[in-house]
Scaffold this active site. Structure first.
Site, mmCIF file in Angstrom:
data_model
loop_
_atom_site.group_PDB
_atom_site.id
_atom_site.type_symbol
_atom_site.label_atom_id
_atom_site.label_comp_id
_atom_site.label_asym_id
_atom_site.label_seq_id
_atom_site.Cartn_x
_atom_site.Cartn_y
_atom_site.Cartn_z
ATOM 1 N N ASP A 36 -3.948 2.238 -5.712
ATOM 2 C CA ASP A 36 -2.485 2.455 -4.840
ATOM 3 C C ASP A 36 -1.927 2.216 -3.965
ATOM 4 O O ASP A 36 -1.393 0.887 -3.161
ATOM 5 C CB ASP A 36 -2.305 4.309 -3.978
ATOM 6 N N GLU A 37 -3.419 -0.015 -4.237
ATOM 7 C CA GLU A 37 -2.409 -0.765 -3.222
ATOM 8 C C GLU A 37 -2.853 -1.698 -3.979
ATOM 9 O O GLU A 37 -4.005 -2.676 -4.291
ATOM 10 C CB GLU A 37 -3.818 -1.067 -2.161
ATOM 11 N N ASP A 72 0.611 -0.758 0.222
ATOM 12 C CA ASP A 72 0.243 0.210 0.013
ATOM 13 C C ASP A 72 0.915 1.164 -0.052
ATOM 14 O O ASP A 72 1.635 1.511 1.279
ATOM 15 C CB ASP A 72 -0.781 0.073 1.060
#
Lengths: 415, 367
Positions: free
Chosen positions: A102-103, A12
């Protein structure tokens, strides 16, 4: 209890949008910054220390942190760098599930002989993302997805936490319930009112009481997660089966004007993404949520696939208006969503002569082709000048949007 | 009823009449053929209530009467030994017997009274030469729609007047129109939307009856074709037929001339790859056209031809089958293709104008 190796990683990126801004502009590094203006879309760790957080009103953030610098978002850079990190992660396993810009989850159980044990892979990933891309990333490693995600939250900022399978319970128990996946501010408040503040307390709670407070599905799910029951595996994304978008509205009366504006905006985003993918879809589903989290869905399967904004808006409006008419006691709504399913690839369309009804909702007719042509021209303009550069009247003029569309685009993903 | 007839005559006429019999109806008698013998005239009749056929048979009648012949009889007569066939209806037993050569069959049958009354076939008749009518119908009718959700498009607009015969058909993707002059055209114009299937059967019937001209009777709701001693009646399709003159553009940016046989061969070859309504692409550039098709699963094929083309390059996609249909229906050695843009219809016609036009909507590429 199954495989004893903590082979699931949750990677993350830390304060992603703000970190990208600091990467692009060295002057911003080490300073409290916020992406956004009237609303804070994301805050750097420096700003978070002052209590600034995403979703906060701009003036409020400035009050908490007078030195706060506001920057406009570089949404294309977010997409580009998010993709770059994802591609780097793909080097370590094909079992990767990207869950947002973003993860991502990775199952690296099968990569041991190539790249070493999971904790070593996690360290390598962190170093490479830092060195090659220039962004901080936190990684949690554990036996289940849920634990790995909690571990990465505990690891932030810029850290690594590996949960030893032997000490999972001890790891979980003292953590705040807010870290459990699915517990938002409202649920947390309800739990806290009953004295449940840690994951350990949630695990020890009577599941019957939880289902009474939170509803059957939610209560059961949270109790299982607190008790470390999570059978889900890392599922690599297949081809998208539907494309959708939703808009949380707060509590508003569903006037015709409001419906037209919100559905127009949702249809615009969904249809634009369909066209960008070269897809059309034959089923349209709308979701309406009412105060108190009750929600209904309505869907329709069409004779002809659609990808034009106006047509999608018309179909969605018919569904929503029809559904609301069935429930006259519901005066207010809190969320609207549109999704298009039964997707087919669409690289060729047999056009029709102007015989009979010139139905604009079908893309093969003259007026339907005109709608598509308008959409495609807008797509081309937006490609060059951004989504806000052009749009349909009622939608563009609407004032209810504080969050730029590009930001929503990044947050929405297709299932 | 009792009669004798040559096997060929009975087999041919049974097959011809049976084409009007219904293949789908739940009413058994509509799937069968009625045979009547009255005052020296022997006639087969079948109807599915939309289309009716009455076909004369040359036979020697020993005893008159009427009966409904079971469908099986058609297959039996066809396979009997060459020569005379004896046919007898034994009304009191409810059977018909068929014998030819050394074979005999006894078949259960329905009563003629169960057969529906056929539509009237009189009215003010117009004499029309067979050849121009049938040729026009054959070249146009294939463009008619087979989709029953838009009934008007399953028909062919037939107009007969001072300008001769004009027929138009469209399935909304393409439109075929042909105007054929007549030597002695009628002074008044009459028009009707006739089901494409009726025109096909009419052509078949005219070929079997070997006549030069036929009588056409157009009434409010039906068309009657009197062809020799045979009659075909068809209901007409109610509705407004699209105005083809508004659909065909007045002006085309490009007019490209092809050798018809050469273009046909290229389309056949490349068309193999254009499966399941995938487009065939024509990419024009000065001096040549490249015909290509791509299939994600199968592969790709292309072939270039020299043509007279000038100006900006233009790429247009068409349904391969529709395009081939058009090219095959052109007469003469040359095909002229008129084009405006990749999203406007293309027009095919013969190099020497024979009154035939085939308008085809493109497939939009790279949507």
């Amino acid at each position: 209890m199954g495989d004893p190796i903590p082979s699931i990683l949750h990677a993350d990126l830390d304060a992603f949008y703000a970190s990208v801004e600091q990467l692009l502009d060295p002057k911003l590094r080490g300073r409290p910054i916020a992406v956004g203006g009237s609303v804070v879309l994301a805050a750097s760790y420096e700003a978070k220390r002052f209590g600034v957080s995403g979703g906060m009103a701009g003036w409020q953030a400035k009050q908490r942190c007078p030195e706060l610098l506001f920057v406009r978002g570089n949404f294309r850079e977010y997409q580009r760098l998010g993709d770059a990190v994802y591609h780097l992660l793909c080097d370590y396993t094909p079992a990767i599930e990207r869950i947002s810009i973003d993860e991502a989850f990775l199952d690296v159980g099968g990569s041991r002989r190539l790249f070493g044990p999971p904790d070593q892979i996690a360290r390598t990933i962190r170093t490479r993302v830092r060195d090659e891309i220039g962004l901080p990333i936190s990684v949690g490693a554990a036996r289940t997805k849920h634990l790995a995600k909690i571990a990465s939250q505990v690891a932030k900022p810029d850290g690594l936490v590996v949960v030893d399978p032997a000490t999972e319970r001890a790891f979980l128990e003292p953590l705040p319930v807010g870290l459990v996946w699915g517990v938002g501010p409202a649920t947390r408040e309800r739990l806290e009112r009953r004295g449940i503040t840690t994951i350990g307390q949630l695990a020890d709670a009577d599941p019957r009481i939880l289902t009474r407070i939170l509803g059957d599905a939610m209560g059961q799910k949270l109790w299982e997660r607190a008790n470390n029951v999570d059978e889900r595996s890392v599922r690599p994304a297949g081809r998208a089966k539907s494309v959708g978008a939703q808009s949380a509205l707060g509590r508003v009366a569903h006037t015709p004007d409001l419906l037209a504006e919100v559905l127009g905006h949702l249809a615009d985003r969904v249809a634009m993404r369909l066209r960008a993918k070269g897809r059309t879809g034959r089923s349209v589903t709308v979701r309406i949520r009412f105060p108190g989290m009750r929600a209904i869905t309505r869907s329709v399967t069409l004779d002809d696939p659609i990808a034009t904004t106006l047509t999608l808006r018309e179909v969605a409006e018919r569904l929503v208006v029809g559904a609301l008419r069935e429930m006259p006691h519901e005066r207010e709504i809190t969320l609207l969503a549109i999704s298009v399913g039964h997707l087919v690839h669409h690289d060729a369309l047999q056009l029709e002569l102007a015989v009979g009804d010139d139905d604009p909702s079908r893309m093969a007719t003259q007026s339907g082709a005109a709608r598509l042509a308008v959409d495609q021209s807008m797509d081309a303009v937006r490609e060059r000048f951004g989504t806000a550069a052009v749009g349909y009247g009622a939608v563009v003029l609407g004032k209810r949007r504080l969050v730029p569309d590009e930001f929503r685009e990044l947050a929405e993903r297709d299932r | 009823m009792r009669l004798t007839c040559s096997r060929d005559e009975l087999a041919t006429k049974l097959a011809l009449a049976a084409r009007a019999a219904s293949t789908k109806s739940t009413i058994p008698v509509l799937g069968q053929v009625r045979l009547t013998a009255h005052e020296g005239i022997v006639e087969l009749a079948a109807t599915d209530m939309e289309l009716s056929l009455r076909v004369p048979v040359e036979a020697t009648v020993a005893e008159g009467g009427a009966v409904v012949v079971p469908r099986l009889a058609t297959d039996i007569v066809r396979t009997l030994a060459n020569g005379q066939v004896e046919f007898e209806h034994r009304a009191n037993e409810g059977v018909v017997s068929l014998s030819g050569g050394q074979s005999s069959f006894t078949l259960n049958c329905l009563q003629a009274t169960e057969f529906p009354e056929l539509p009237a076939d009189d009215g003010e008749a117009l004499s029309v030469p067979v050849a121009p009518f049938v040729t026009t119908a054959e070249r146009v009718a294939r463009a008619a729609s087979r989709d029953d959700t838009r009934p008007v498009l399953t028909g062919v607009l037939v107009r007969i007047g001072p300008d001769g015969i004009t027929m138009v058909a469209t399935d909304s993707y393409r439109l075929a129109v042909m105007q054929t002059p007549l030597e002695n055209p009628p002074a008044q114009t009459r028009e009707a939307i006739i089901p494409a299937r009726a025109l096909q059967e009419m052509g078949r019937l005219a070929a079997a009856m070997k006549v030069e001209s036929f009588d056409l009777i157009l009434s409010e709701s039906q068309a009657v074709f009197r062809i020799g001693g045979a009659r075909l009646t068809s209901r007409l399709i109610d509705g407004q037929f699209p105005d083809y003159r508004q659909l065909i553009p007045d002006h085309f940016e490009h007019e490209v001339v092809f050798e018809r046989a050469e273009l046909g061969a290229v389309l056949s070859r490349i068309g193999v790859l254009a499966q399941r309504s995938a487009p065939i692409r024509l990419a024009f550039e000065p001096g040549q056209v490249t015909v290509s098709a791509v299939s994600e699963q199968l592969g790709e094929g292309h072939e270039s031809l020299p043509v007279t083309f000038s100006g900006e390059p233009l790429e247009i996609g068409f349904n391969a089958e529709f395009l081939r249909d058009g090219v095959e229906n052109i007469s003469g050695d040359e095909v002229k293709l008129g084009l405006i843009s990749p999203l406007r219809p293309g027009l095919l016609q013969s190099g020497g104008d024979d009154g035939y036009r085939y308008l085809l909507m493109p497939i939009r590429l790279n949507v």
